[in-house]
Design a protein around this motif. Structure first.
Motif, short mmCIF file in Angstrom:
data_model
loop_
_atom_site.label_atom_id
_atom_site.label_comp_id
_atom_site.label_asym_id
_atom_site.label_seq_id
_atom_site.Cartn_x
_atom_site.Cartn_y
_atom_site.Cartn_z
N VAL A 47 0.82 -1.22 0.00
CA VAL A 47 0.00 0.00 0.00
C VAL A 47 0.85 1.27 0.00
O VAL A 47 0.43 2.31 -0.50
CB VAL A 47 -0.95 0.00 1.21
N LEU A 48 2.05 1.18 0.54
CA LEU A 48 2.90 2.37 0.63
C LEU A 48 3.30 2.88 -0.76
O LEU A 48 3.64 4.06 -0.90
CB LEU A 48 4.17 2.06 1.42
N ASP A 108 -3.00 8.48 0.29
CA ASP A 108 -3.63 9.42 1.21
C ASP A 108 -4.90 8.83 1.84
O ASP A 108 -5.19 9.08 3.01
CB ASP A 108 -3.95 10.73 0.50
N ARG A 109 -5.65 8.05 1.06
CA ARG A 109 -6.84 7.39 1.62
C ARG A 109 -6.43 6.36 2.67
O ARG A 109 -7.10 6.22 3.70
CB ARG A 109 -7.66 6.75 0.51
N TYR A 110 -5.33 5.66 2.42
CA TYR A 110 -4.80 4.72 3.41
C TYR A 110 -4.43 5.45 4.70
O TYR A 110 -4.79 5.04 5.80
CB TYR A 110 -3.59 3.99 2.82
N ALA A 111 -3.70 6.57 4.56
CA ALA A 111 -3.28 7.32 5.74
C ALA A 111 -4.48 7.86 6.51
O ALA A 111 -4.49 7.86 7.76
CB ALA A 111 -2.35 8.47 5.33
N LEU A 160 10.13 3.22 9.08
CA LEU A 160 10.05 2.62 7.76
C LEU A 160 11.12 3.20 6.82
O LEU A 160 11.81 2.46 6.11
CB LEU A 160 8.66 2.83 7.16
N LEU A 161 11.27 4.50 6.85
CA LEU A 161 12.26 5.14 5.98
C LEU A 161 13.68 4.75 6.34
O LEU A 161 14.58 4.78 5.49
CB LEU A 161 12.10 6.66 6.02
N ASP A 162 13.91 4.37 7.60
CA ASP A 162 15.24 3.97 8.04
C ASP A 162 15.61 2.55 7.60
O ASP A 162 16.78 2.15 7.71
CB ASP A 162 15.35 4.07 9.57
N LEU A 163 14.62 1.77 7.14
CA LEU A 163 14.93 0.44 6.65
C LEU A 163 15.83 0.55 5.42
O LEU A 163 15.62 1.43 4.58
CB LEU A 163 13.64 -0.30 6.27
N SER A 214 8.43 4.89 -5.25
CA SER A 214 7.10 5.47 -4.99
C SER A 214 6.77 5.43 -3.51
O SER A 214 6.21 6.40 -2.96
CB SER A 214 6.03 4.71 -5.77
N ALA A 215 7.10 4.32 -2.85
CA ALA A 215 6.79 4.20 -1.43
C ALA A 215 7.56 5.23 -0.61
O ALA A 215 6.99 5.88 0.28
CB ALA A 215 7.12 2.79 -0.94
N ARG A 216 8.83 5.39 -0.90
CA ARG A 216 9.62 6.36 -0.14
C ARG A 216 9.13 7.78 -0.40
O ARG A 216 9.14 8.62 0.51
CB ARG A 216 11.11 6.21 -0.48
#
Length: 209
Positions: free
Chosen positions: A135-136, A144-147, A173-176, A192-194
């Motif tokens: 989904v990310l 945005d709908r997910y968030a 998540l971004l630190d992964l 796209s996810a980042r």
């Protein structure tokens, strides 16, 4: 829960599978859920089905998908939901006669979704975690709908505290090193996810400031 998947996992009591599946669907339909719903379950299963060849035991990964958010209370701390979901999987799959080694793997996979830290050689874990995080990488409007749905699940948390907590999750998540372990999915989704995570985090930080 597909009876064929449970049978493939070694279930010795297949007549009970339908009832167990209904119980799980009831759980996924609980009123406190706005993102962690049957729609999320279906979406994760679709990714697993599409990329099943990457897993060592795709039937066990599918079972883990069914159980990974089967217990979901937004008020629970830390990894309590994942641990409770793993315990539920152990109970139900034991009752269905699934062999203990398969149950242990499903429970391990469910617990893995707490932090999505799948080891490079963990083919089952990589597929499950990548599917759960798919989904990310959705287009910005869908993300945005997910968030927004996640915020609704935490409606009991005041805005300032939610922003702090959500920002911490996004930074984690971004630190992964990589959000997606499977190269085919990383090539399609990582960028796209980042971008989505960074955009949401910037909004949260600017609102806090």
């Amino acid at each position: 829960m597909n009876p064929a998947e449970v049978t493939a996992a070694g279930a010795a009591n297949p007549t009970s599978i339908t009832a167990a599946g209904r119980d799980l669907l009831d759980r996924w339909g609980e009123p406190q859920r706005h993102y962690h719903t049957v729609a999320h379950l279906t979406a994760v299963l679709a990714v697993v089905d599409e990329h099943a060849g990457h897993a060592g035991q795709p039937d066990l990964v599918r079972l883990a998908v069914w159980f990974h958010d089967a217990v979901y209370d937004p008020r629970s701390p830390g990894d309590a939901n994942e641990r409770a979901s793993a315990a539920l999987a152990t109970t139900i799959l034991t009752d269905l006669g699934v062999p203990s080694d398969a149950i242990a793997e499903v429970a391990r996979l469910v617990r893995l979704t707490a932090g999505h830290h799948a080891a490079p050689a963990d083919r089952n874990g990589a597929l499950l975690c990548d599917a759960d995080l798919a989904v990310l990488a959705r287009p910005p409007a869908e993300y945005d709908r997910y968030a927004t749905a996640v915020r609704r699940e935490y409606a009991h948390v005041p805005d300032d505290l939610f922003r702090v907590g959500r920002a911490a999750v996004l930074r984690q998540l971004l630190d992964l090193p990589m959000l997606y372990r499977l190269p085919a999915l990383a090539d399609r989704w990582e960028e796209s996810a980042r971008a989505n995570l960074t955009r949401e985090l910037a909004t949260l930080v600017s609102t806090t400031d």
